[in-house]
Design an enzyme around this catalytic site. Sequence first.
Site, mmCIF file in Angstrom:
data_model
loop_
_atom_site.group_PDB
_atom_site.id
_atom_site.type_symbol
_atom_site.label_atom_id
_atom_site.label_comp_id
_atom_site.label_asym_id
_atom_site.label_seq_id
_atom_site.Cartn_x
_atom_site.Cartn_y
_atom_site.Cartn_z
ATOM 1 N N LYS A 38 0.817 -1.201 0.000
ATOM 2 C CA LYS A 38 0.000 0.000 0.000
ATOM 3 C C LYS A 38 0.859 1.263 0.000
ATOM 4 C CE LYS A 38 -3.272 -2.308 3.119
ATOM 5 N NZ LYS A 38 -3.739 -2.334 4.530
ATOM 6 N N GLY A 39 2.094 1.091 0.467
ATOM 7 C CA GLY A 39 2.944 2.259 0.754
ATOM 8 C C GLY A 39 3.151 3.227 -0.401
ATOM 9 N N GLU A 78 8.051 2.360 -6.017
ATOM 10 C CA GLU A 78 8.185 1.947 -4.621
ATOM 11 C C GLU A 78 8.190 3.164 -3.691
ATOM 12 O OE1 GLU A 78 7.870 -0.037 -2.412
ATOM 13 O OE2 GLU A 78 8.788 -1.986 -2.716
ATOM 14 N N ASP A 118 14.733 -0.471 1.384
ATOM 15 C CA ASP A 118 15.404 -0.632 2.663
ATOM 16 C C ASP A 118 16.499 -1.696 2.482
ATOM 17 O OD1 ASP A 118 15.604 -0.220 5.480
ATOM 18 O OD2 ASP A 118 14.322 -1.931 5.875
ATOM 19 N N LYS A 135 17.192 3.957 1.575
ATOM 20 C CA LYS A 135 18.059 3.910 2.766
ATOM 21 C C LYS A 135 19.289 3.087 2.407
ATOM 22 C CE LYS A 135 14.558 3.529 6.409
ATOM 23 N NZ LYS A 135 14.028 2.545 7.395
ATOM 24 N N PHE A 142 13.488 4.914 10.962
ATOM 25 C CA PHE A 142 12.182 4.417 10.536
ATOM 26 C C PHE A 142 11.260 5.606 10.257
ATOM 27 C CE2 PHE A 142 7.982 2.559 10.818
ATOM 28 C CZ PHE A 142 8.153 1.429 10.050
ATOM 29 N N ASP A 155 3.770 3.522 6.655
ATOM 30 C CA ASP A 155 3.022 3.332 7.901
ATOM 31 C C ASP A 155 3.877 2.844 9.057
ATOM 32 O OD1 ASP A 155 3.312 0.654 6.668
ATOM 33 O OD2 ASP A 155 2.101 0.013 8.378
ATOM 34 N N ARG A 206 -0.064 6.780 7.331
ATOM 35 C CA ARG A 206 0.123 6.835 5.877
ATOM 36 C C ARG A 206 -0.320 8.192 5.326
ATOM 37 N NH1 ARG A 206 1.271 1.666 4.020
ATOM 38 N NH2 ARG A 206 0.269 -0.062 5.101
HETATM 39 P P1 IMP Z 1 12.997 -4.008 1.815
HETATM 40 O O1 IMP Z 1 12.548 -5.305 1.226
HETATM 41 O O2 IMP Z 1 13.815 -4.206 3.063
HETATM 42 O O3 IMP Z 1 13.682 -3.097 0.839
HETATM 43 O O4 IMP Z 1 11.707 -3.330 2.403
HETATM 44 C C1 IMP Z 1 10.881 -2.564 1.700
HETATM 45 C C2 IMP Z 1 9.565 -2.375 2.411
HETATM 46 O O5 IMP Z 1 9.702 -2.320 3.848
HETATM 47 C C3 IMP Z 1 8.998 -1.037 2.015
HETATM 48 O O6 IMP Z 1 8.288 -1.142 0.819
HETATM 49 C C4 IMP Z 1 8.165 -0.678 3.221
HETATM 50 O O7 IMP Z 1 6.890 -1.269 3.111
HETATM 51 C C5 IMP Z 1 8.911 -1.297 4.393
HETATM 52 N N1 IMP Z 1 9.773 -0.288 5.058
HETATM 53 C C6 IMP Z 1 11.115 -0.242 5.030
HETATM 54 N N2 IMP Z 1 11.587 0.797 5.737
HETATM 55 C C7 IMP Z 1 10.504 1.452 6.209
HETATM 56 C C8 IMP Z 1 10.348 2.636 7.013
HETATM 57 O O8 IMP Z 1 11.285 3.334 7.427
HETATM 58 N N3 IMP Z 1 9.057 2.993 7.296
HETATM 59 C C9 IMP Z 1 7.976 2.277 6.856
HETATM 60 N N4 IMP Z 1 8.088 1.177 6.101
HETATM 61 C C10 IMP Z 1 9.348 0.755 5.783
HETATM 62 MG MG MG Z 2 6.446 -0.988 0.135
#
Ligand code: IMP
Ligand code: MG
Length: 180
Positions: free
Chosen positions: A48-49, A104, A108, A136, A157, A164, A170
Amino acid sequence: MNTLGMETDHKIRVMIPEEELDKKIEELGAQISKDYAGKQVKLICILKGSIFFCCELAKRITVPVTIDFMQVSSYGSGTTSSGQVKIKKDLDESIEGNHVIVVEDIIDSGNTLARLIPMLKDRKPADLVVCTMLDKPERREVEMEVKYNGFQIPDEFVVGFGLDFDQKYRNLPFIGVIEM
Ligand code: IMP
Ligand code: MG
């Protein structure tokens, strides 16, 4: 009501104000419009982000745009992703032959996209790139190419503009950090 004009349970510090987000999204939209001149792009919004970012971005793109949605989830809970990805909602349409931009909210560890991108490339798009609002880099566990990147942020975070904490915040119109 707090100083930000929003009712929140936590104290939230602004990291990226709304005006800066708007300006950056305008720049990204202009760049994409230039890069895809004469073509049609398909935005894949990762629910949803990414919904807030995707809508604002789409409004700034001047070449023809279609939008499709996908929801994936990482197994496990909490604020880190465990490295496994499951499709909760698939795209409605084929992407074969399309110029695809995966939109996206934040990259992260990179695990979600690292698993998703090969799956999407198997569906034979003409080309496929990634556009993220936030990145990040310190947290990256897997290498990946990100064509369009809004802001690189430190390892904190963040919430707001689609992101969220426990499904909340959100709707904040800025990127903020929860002060624990
Ligand atoms: P990744 O697979 O670790 O790159 O994670 C990506 C997903 O983790 C993002 O699409 C977000 O849904 C969630 N996420 C990562 N960091 C944050 C944050 O700081 N705040 C909120 N959601 C996060
Ligand atoms: Mg996401």
